[in-house]
Scaffold this motif. Structure first.
Motif, short mmCIF file in Angstrom:
data_model
loop_
_atom_site.label_atom_id
_atom_site.label_comp_id
_atom_site.label_asym_id
_atom_site.label_seq_id
_atom_site.Cartn_x
_atom_site.Cartn_y
_atom_site.Cartn_z
N ARG A 125 0.83 -1.21 0.00
CA ARG A 125 0.00 0.00 0.00
C ARG A 125 0.87 1.26 0.00
N ILE A 126 2.02 1.19 0.66
CA ILE A 126 2.95 2.32 0.62
C ILE A 126 3.61 2.41 -0.75
N TYR A 127 4.00 1.26 -1.30
CA TYR A 127 4.73 1.23 -2.57
C TYR A 127 3.89 1.80 -3.71
N VAL A 128 2.60 1.45 -3.74
CA VAL A 128 1.73 1.96 -4.81
C VAL A 128 1.10 3.29 -4.41
N GLU A 129 1.49 3.82 -3.25
CA GLU A 129 1.11 5.15 -2.78
C GLU A 129 -0.40 5.30 -2.56
N LYS A 130 -1.01 4.24 -2.05
CA LYS A 130 -2.42 4.32 -1.67
C LYS A 130 -2.60 4.91 -0.27
N HIS A 131 -1.58 4.75 0.58
CA HIS A 131 -1.70 5.13 1.98
C HIS A 131 -0.48 5.93 2.45
N TRP A 132 -0.73 6.76 3.46
CA TRP A 132 0.38 7.34 4.21
C TRP A 132 1.06 6.24 5.02
N LEU A 133 2.31 6.44 5.34
CA LEU A 133 3.05 5.49 6.17
C LEU A 133 2.37 5.30 7.51
N THR A 134 1.93 6.39 8.15
CA THR A 134 1.32 6.27 9.48
C THR A 134 -0.04 5.55 9.43
N ASP A 135 -0.75 5.62 8.29
CA ASP A 135 -1.97 4.83 8.13
C ASP A 135 -1.66 3.35 8.16
N VAL A 136 -0.55 2.99 7.50
CA VAL A 136 -0.15 1.57 7.41
C VAL A 136 0.28 1.04 8.77
N ILE A 137 1.13 1.80 9.46
CA ILE A 137 1.57 1.38 10.80
C ILE A 137 0.37 1.21 11.72
N SER A 138 -0.55 2.17 11.66
CA SER A 138 -1.77 2.08 12.49
C SER A 138 -2.61 0.88 12.11
N GLY A 139 -2.69 0.57 10.80
CA GLY A 139 -3.47 -0.58 10.34
C GLY A 139 -2.91 -1.89 10.82
N ILE A 140 -1.57 -1.99 10.88
CA ILE A 140 -0.93 -3.22 11.35
C ILE A 140 -1.23 -3.45 12.83
N LEU A 141 -1.46 -2.38 13.57
CA LEU A 141 -1.83 -2.50 14.98
C LEU A 141 -3.34 -2.68 15.14
N PHE A 142 -4.11 -1.92 14.36
CA PHE A 142 -5.56 -1.92 14.46
C PHE A 142 -6.17 -3.27 14.08
N GLY A 143 -5.70 -3.86 12.97
CA GLY A 143 -6.27 -5.13 12.50
C GLY A 143 -6.18 -6.24 13.54
N PRO A 144 -4.98 -6.55 14.06
CA PRO A 144 -4.88 -7.59 15.09
C PRO A 144 -5.63 -7.26 16.37
N ALA A 145 -5.65 -5.97 16.74
CA ALA A 145 -6.37 -5.57 17.96
C ALA A 145 -7.86 -5.87 17.83
N LEU A 146 -8.46 -5.51 16.70
CA LEU A 146 -9.88 -5.79 16.49
C LEU A 146 -10.14 -7.28 16.38
N PHE A 147 -9.25 -8.00 15.70
CA PHE A 147 -9.43 -9.43 15.52
C PHE A 147 -9.36 -10.18 16.85
N LEU A 148 -8.52 -9.73 17.78
CA LEU A 148 -8.40 -10.40 19.07
C LEU A 148 -9.74 -10.46 19.78
N GLY A 149 -10.44 -9.34 19.85
CA GLY A 149 -11.74 -9.32 20.50
C GLY A 149 -12.77 -10.16 19.76
N TYR A 150 -12.72 -10.10 18.43
CA TYR A 150 -13.62 -10.92 17.62
C TYR A 150 -13.37 -12.40 17.87
N ALA A 151 -12.10 -12.80 17.92
CA ALA A 151 -11.75 -14.21 18.12
C ALA A 151 -12.25 -14.71 19.48
N ILE A 152 -12.11 -13.89 20.50
CA ILE A 152 -12.62 -14.27 21.83
C ILE A 152 -14.13 -14.44 21.78
#
Length: 276
Positions: A221-248
């Motif tokens: 997403r950074i390479y093809v310039e769809k996202h800011w770097l900070t959007d990507v870093i936040s997404g890598i944290l946000f996705g697993p955080a949301l999934f953890l609660g869903y999995a429980i």
């Protein structure tokens, strides 16, 4: 250009190494900690009072609200770093991309788009519904609801932060593509583990594979310039955080948390045996 290839390799190697280290290190200590024990007691009380389906719904809604509360200020921080971090990275990537490698990253980044993942979610829901037989409604409902859960939580955060997107793309905070990869393939990994009663080693392997897929999705997403770097870093944290609660919530619904129930494979085997 060489640096971008190195970073691409790191986007695969780092999560591949970090996944098992986190699972067998901090993850194991956290699982045996006081917070998890108290959470288990609280969930057990809710299950006794409300039943498993309603407890699962309450838990996932609570967790979604908690994720929003945590990632709202993170988004404001990311927005404040736009001039200092995001613009320099965007301009640097623009000047150093390689045409052939860009084609590959455009191909890979489509993995996180909504349309292909909608089809994956529907197919996974049907397959696991068939495998779970009389309990078909659990994977059918849970897997189908995973997609709108991610979509609406991400949309709420995006609206609250309202940071806009790069001039080269339409990606917003946090990266929905990364979160969708985590949720969709995490759901498949979760139901695979539940259906075939896989041990902890396989849990770690499946989780690590999903983490690698998500991290490289972020890189693309950074390479093809769809996202800011900070959007990507936040997404890598946000996705697993949301999934953890869903999995429980899913394990609550399936009877696997907070106490053990009969393994799904045994249930399926028992249902296959005709009554005497």
């Amino acid at each position: 250009m060489v640096v971008l290839f190195v970073v691409a390799a790191m986007a695969v190697v780092v999560p591949a190494v970090a996944g098992p280290l986190l699972a067998y290190g901090p993850g194991r200590r956290l699982a045996g900690g006081r917070l998890v024990a108290r959470t288990r007691e609280a969930v057990a009380g809710l299950v006794t009072t409300l039943g498993r389906p309603l407890t699962a719904v309450v838990f996932v809604l609570f967790w979604a609200a908690l994720v929003i509360a945590v990632f709202w200020p993170v988004g404001l921080l990311a927005h404040s770093l736009e001039d200092a971090v995001d613009w320099p990275v965007l301009l640097w990537v623009t000047d150093h991309r390689h045409a052939g490698f860009e084609d590959f990253n455009w191909f890979y980044t489509a993995l996180g788009d909504r349309e292909p993942l909608k089809k994956v979610v529907v197919v996974a829901a049907v397959v696991f519904a068939v495998l779970w037989r009389r309990r078909f409604w659990i994977p059918l409902t849970a897997i189908l609801l995973s997609f709108p859960l991610e979509q609406y939580v991400q949309a709420i955060l995006s609206g609250m932060v309202n940071r806009g997107h790069p001039p080269t793309g339409l990606g917003s905070y946090p990266s929905g593509g990364i979160a969708r990869v985590v949720m969709t393939f995490g759901v498949i990994a979760l139901f695979t583990a539940l259906t075939w009663q896989l041990n902890r080693r396989w849990h770690v392997v499946l989780g690590t594979v999903v983490l690698v897929m998500a991290c490289y999705e972020g890189y693309s997403r950074i390479y093809v310039e769809k996202h800011w770097l900070t959007d990507v870093i936040s997404g890598i944290l946000f996705g697993p955080a949301l999934f953890l609660g869903y999995a429980i919530a899913v394990t609550i619904l399936a009877g696997r948390y907070p106490r053990e129930a009969a393994p799904v494979t045994e249930i399926l085997r028992a249902e296959a045996v005709p009554a005497a």
